[in-house]
Design a protein around this motif. Structure first.
Motif, PDB file in Angstrom:
ATOM      1  N   ASP A 103      40.835  29.447  40.405  1.00 47.07           N
ATOM      2  CA  ASP A 103      41.817  29.353  41.502  1.00 47.07           C
ATOM      3  C   ASP A 103      41.368  30.071  42.768  1.00 47.07           C
ATOM      4  N   TYR A 104      40.492  31.068  42.651  1.00 47.60           N
ATOM      5  CA  TYR A 104      40.220  31.937  43.813  1.00 47.60           C
ATOM      6  C   TYR A 104      39.593  31.184  44.970  1.00 47.60           C
ATOM      7  N   ASN A 105      38.678  30.225  44.668  1.00 50.75           N
ATOM      8  CA  ASN A 105      38.034  29.480  45.755  1.00 50.75           C
ATOM      9  C   ASN A 105      38.720  28.151  46.037  1.00 50.75           C
ATOM     10  N   SER A 137      45.581  46.094  38.697  1.00 51.05           N
ATOM     11  CA  SER A 137      44.585  45.615  39.638  1.00 51.05           C
ATOM     12  C   SER A 137      43.502  44.922  38.821  1.00 51.05           C
ATOM     13  N   THR A 138      42.237  45.146  39.133  1.00 47.68           N
ATOM     14  CA  THR A 138      41.148  44.460  38.426  1.00 47.68           C
ATOM     15  C   THR A 138      39.811  45.160  38.651  1.00 47.68           C
ATOM     16  N   CYS A 139      38.903  45.000  37.702  1.00 49.41           N
ATOM     17  CA  CYS A 139      37.540  45.505  37.900  1.00 49.41           C
ATOM     18  C   CYS A 139      36.831  44.721  39.000  1.00 49.41           C
ATOM     19  N   GLU A 140      37.389  43.548  39.367  1.00 45.88           N
ATOM     20  CA  GLU A 140      36.749  42.755  40.430  1.00 45.88           C
ATOM     21  C   GLU A 140      36.783  43.462  41.776  1.00 45.88           C
ATOM     22  N   VAL A 141      37.614  44.510  41.923  1.00 47.55           N
ATOM     23  CA  VAL A 141      37.628  45.225  43.216  1.00 47.55           C
ATOM     24  C   VAL A 141      36.270  45.882  43.489  1.00 47.55           C
ATOM     25  N   SER A 183      38.641  36.233  47.491  1.00 53.47           N
ATOM     26  CA  SER A 183      40.024  36.319  47.990  1.00 53.47           C
ATOM     27  C   SER A 183      40.873  37.167  47.025  1.00 53.47           C
ATOM     28  N   TYR A 184      40.635  37.008  45.743  1.00 54.81           N
ATOM     29  CA  TYR A 184      41.403  37.743  44.722  1.00 54.81           C
ATOM     30  C   TYR A 184      41.092  39.231  44.783  1.00 54.81           C
ATOM     31  N   ALA A 185      39.792  39.557  44.743  1.00 51.85           N
ATOM     32  CA  ALA A 185      39.380  40.966  44.723  1.00 51.85           C
ATOM     33  C   ALA A 185      39.851  41.693  45.984  1.00 51.85           C
ATOM     34  N   PHE A 212      38.779  45.636  32.625  1.00 46.58           N
ATOM     35  CA  PHE A 212      37.442  45.018  32.557  1.00 46.58           C
ATOM     36  C   PHE A 212      37.454  43.993  31.426  1.00 46.58           C
ATOM     37  N   ASN A 213      37.663  42.740  31.741  1.00 49.20           N
ATOM     38  CA  ASN A 213      37.602  41.628  30.793  1.00 49.20           C
ATOM     39  C   ASN A 213      38.246  41.929  29.436  1.00 49.20           C
ATOM     40  N   TRP A 214      39.564  42.068  29.455  1.00 50.37           N
ATOM     41  CA  TRP A 214      40.327  42.219  28.207  1.00 50.37           C
ATOM     42  C   TRP A 214      40.436  40.839  27.577  1.00 50.37           C
ATOM     43  N   PRO A 233      40.473  27.619  32.477  1.00 48.05           N
ATOM     44  CA  PRO A 233      40.887  28.997  32.187  1.00 48.05           C
ATOM     45  C   PRO A 233      39.713  29.964  32.270  1.00 48.05           C
ATOM     46  N   ARG A 234      39.928  31.225  31.853  1.00 51.01           N
ATOM     47  CA  ARG A 234      38.823  32.194  31.845  1.00 51.01           C
ATOM     48  C   ARG A 234      37.876  31.900  30.672  1.00 51.01           C
ATOM     49  N   VAL A 235      36.727  32.609  30.678  1.00 50.47           N
ATOM     50  CA  VAL A 235      35.619  32.179  29.822  1.00 50.47           C
ATOM     51  C   VAL A 235      35.980  32.105  28.326  1.00 50.47           C
ATOM     52  N   LEU A 249      28.872  24.505  25.039  1.00 51.03           N
ATOM     53  CA  LEU A 249      29.480  25.476  25.946  1.00 51.03           C
ATOM     54  C   LEU A 249      28.768  25.392  27.295  1.00 51.03           C
ATOM     55  N   LYS A 250      29.542  25.394  28.378  1.00 49.62           N
ATOM     56  CA  LYS A 250      28.943  25.266  29.713  1.00 49.62           C
ATOM     57  C   LYS A 250      28.599  26.630  30.276  1.00 49.62           C
ATOM     58  N   LEU A 251      27.300  26.849  30.542  1.00 52.93           N
ATOM     59  CA  LEU A 251      26.858  28.132  31.098  1.00 52.93           C
ATOM     60  C   LEU A 251      26.695  27.990  32.609  1.00 52.93           C
ATOM     61  N   ASP A 335      31.414  32.568  43.841  1.00 50.55           N
ATOM     62  CA  ASP A 335      30.374  33.589  43.827  1.00 50.55           C
ATOM     63  C   ASP A 335      30.639  34.391  42.554  1.00 50.55           C
ATOM     64  N   ASP A 336      29.767  35.326  42.187  1.00 52.63           N
ATOM     65  CA  ASP A 336      29.999  35.988  40.904  1.00 52.63           C
ATOM     66  C   ASP A 336      29.717  37.482  40.975  1.00 52.63           C
ATOM     67  N   SER A 337      30.375  38.232  40.112  1.00 51.68           N
ATOM     68  CA  SER A 337      30.028  39.636  39.884  1.00 51.68           C
ATOM     69  C   SER A 337      28.827  39.609  38.951  1.00 51.68           C
TER      70      SER A 337
END
Ligand SMILES: NC(=O)c1ccc[n+]([C@@H]2O[C@H](COP(=O)([O-])OP(=O)(O)OC[C@H]3O[C@@H](n4cnc5c(N)ncnc54)[C@H](O)[C@@H]3O)[C@@H](O)[C@H]2O)c1
Ligand SMILES: O=C(O)[C@H]1O[C@H](OP(=O)(O)OP(=O)(O)OC[C@H]2O[C@@H](n3ccc(=O)[nH]c3=O)[C@H](O)[C@@H]2O)[C@H](O)[C@@H](O)[C@@H]1O
Length: 388
Positions: A103-105, A137-141, A183-185, A212-214, A233-235, A249-251, A335-337
């Protein structure tokens, strides 16, 4: 009678009322379960949906905790009941957010509104009514690591000073504005700054959680089963969906990004400590993750394939993964962390918390749940078009 519950300083814990916003989501459902099963606290559970906590609410009046949980179906974007519910509680926990990277982009406006604008009244009502707030919040910050900007062959990349993420010293490094992934971070960072400022200028009692990725059971949805067919959804849920459907699985971009995954049940223990130890948690920002569970996304895919084969009894595919570009998978602006290792000093010192569950063990219990919950429905969904 059960022994009185005591906090980390040996003081008895008083029963409290908690206003939990986003209680119907993944983390909220586990937190509600824990609070109902193990504490005397009351929960005012606010969400647009309640499917993931239905087992706690229904049949009405049938559980030992039935008089301690109340569901309020509301959207915090526009609902005049919000302030009243926050006033009725001792503590507000805000989990509500759009928090799936797909959703972020593609929906950056909704993402920014959800993570910043919609959280503003919650912070304001807590501050004005002198109510404690635990905000998610999130580790993405943290964004990208400093090390990711070093040359690929630099030995400094191996130095933890260049990648371990610390609440009080690490910078927040995001991509350029057209990389809308951030945008999310960025919205989460600004709401953190606002909460921090409310604490500094107006005395708001707050705790900020950076998960961090629970991961674990009930995370997100399986596309076409309990969520939209085209949804991403998430990974954990993406890979579970692929395994259930016996698809590779799509990498994304080769699956080179690294993550540390923590079991939801370990992480919930940390949140419980924050809830019940305000003197130790107030004014702090906490990383909550498992630094020992680091893998690349490719390694995660390989491990999930192996674990799923064990729990389902089905042999793995001959070609279990396929590479896909981020543009194809998420669209432009992704983009990615690169890497996310939480520093644990603050949470260790303040709350004495450490995660326990290994990646293999948490995947085994989670994929057992996914198989039990979805395998039959997926089989039927796959068979349907052929039957028509
Ligand atoms: N799961 C993780 O590992 C993780 C990692 C980092 C941050 N977080 C943060 O933790 C929080 C919860 O995450 P989650 O994984 O449980 O997500 P989730 O999507 O499962 O839960 C969020 C819940 O909030 C509700 N919600 C959203 N907007 C709302 C609104 N306007 N009014 C009422 N309810 C609303 C949703 O319906 C959903 O049930 C989020 O703030 C997220 O950013 C989670
Ligand atoms: O959970 C967290 O701590 C935070 O990180 C997540 O972000 P991210 O880890 O990037 O999200 P995932 O969707 O779980 O993706 C993890 C990695 O797997 C990759 N991926 C995802 C899905 C897929 O099918 N294949 C694949 O390779 C992604 O590109 C990414 O590199 C989300 O932003 C939030 O839920 C949260 O704030």
């Amino acid at each position: 009678m059960a022994a009185a519950r005591v906090d980390l300083d040996g003081k008895p814990i008083k029963a409290m009322t908690i206003c939990m916003i986003g209680a119907g989501g993944f983390i909220g459902s586990h937190l509600c379960e824990k609070l109902m099963a193990e504490t005397p606290h009351k929960v005012l559970a606010l969400d647009v949906y309640n499917d993931k906590i239905k087992h706690l609410l229904e049949p009405a009046g049938s559980h030992p905790w039935s008089d301690r949980i109340q569901f309020h179906r509301l959207n915090i974007k526009q609902d005049s009941r919000l302030e009243g519910l926050i006033k009725m509680a001792d503590l507000t926990i805000n989990l509500a957010a759009i928090c799936t990277p797909a959703d972020y982009n593609t929906r950056p406006l909704d993402t920014i509104y959800s993570n910043f604008i919609d959280a503003l009244p919650v912070v304001k009502y807590c501050s004005e009514n002198s109510k404690r707030l635990i905000h998610f919040s999130t580790c993405e910050v943290y964004g990208k690591t400093i090390g990711s900007f070093l040359p690929k062959d630099s030995p400094l990349r191996q130095d933890p000073a260049y990648y371990v993420l610390k609440e009080d010293t690490s910078p927040c490094i995001f991509g350029s504005i057209e990389k809308q992934r951030w945008s999310y971070a960025c919205a989460k960072q600004l709401i953190e700054r606002l909460i921090y400022a409310e604490g500094a200028e107006n005395g708001l009692e707050f705790t900020i959680v950076r998960p961090f990725n629970w991961i674990g059971p009930r995370m997100d949805f399986i596309p076409g089963i309990d969520g939209p067919s085209e949804g991403v959804p998430r990974v954990l849920a993406c890979f579970s969906n692929n395994l259930l459907r016996r698809e590779p699985l799509k990498l994304v971009d080769g699956g080179e990004s690294q993550r540390t995954f923590v079991y939801i049940k370990d992480a919930i223990e940390a949140v419980m400590l924050m809830i019940e130890n305000p003197a130790r948690a107030n004014g702090h920002i906490f990383n909550v993750g498992n630094p020992n569970n680091e893998v690349t996304v490719r390694q995660l895919g390989e491990m999930m394939t192996e674990v799923y084969s064990k729990v389902s009894g089905e042999p793995p595919l001959e070609v279990p993964t396929v590479d896909v570009s981020s543009k194809e998978f998420y669209g432009v602006g992704y983009d990615d962390s690169d890497k996310r290792i939480p520093d644990m000093t603050i949470i260790n010192k303040q709350l004495g918390w450490d995660p326990k569950t290994s990646l293999w063990d948490l995947l085994e219990s989670t994929l057992t749940y996914q198989h039990r919950t979805y395998a039959e429905a997926v089989k039927q969904a796959i068979a349907k078009p052929a039957a028509n």
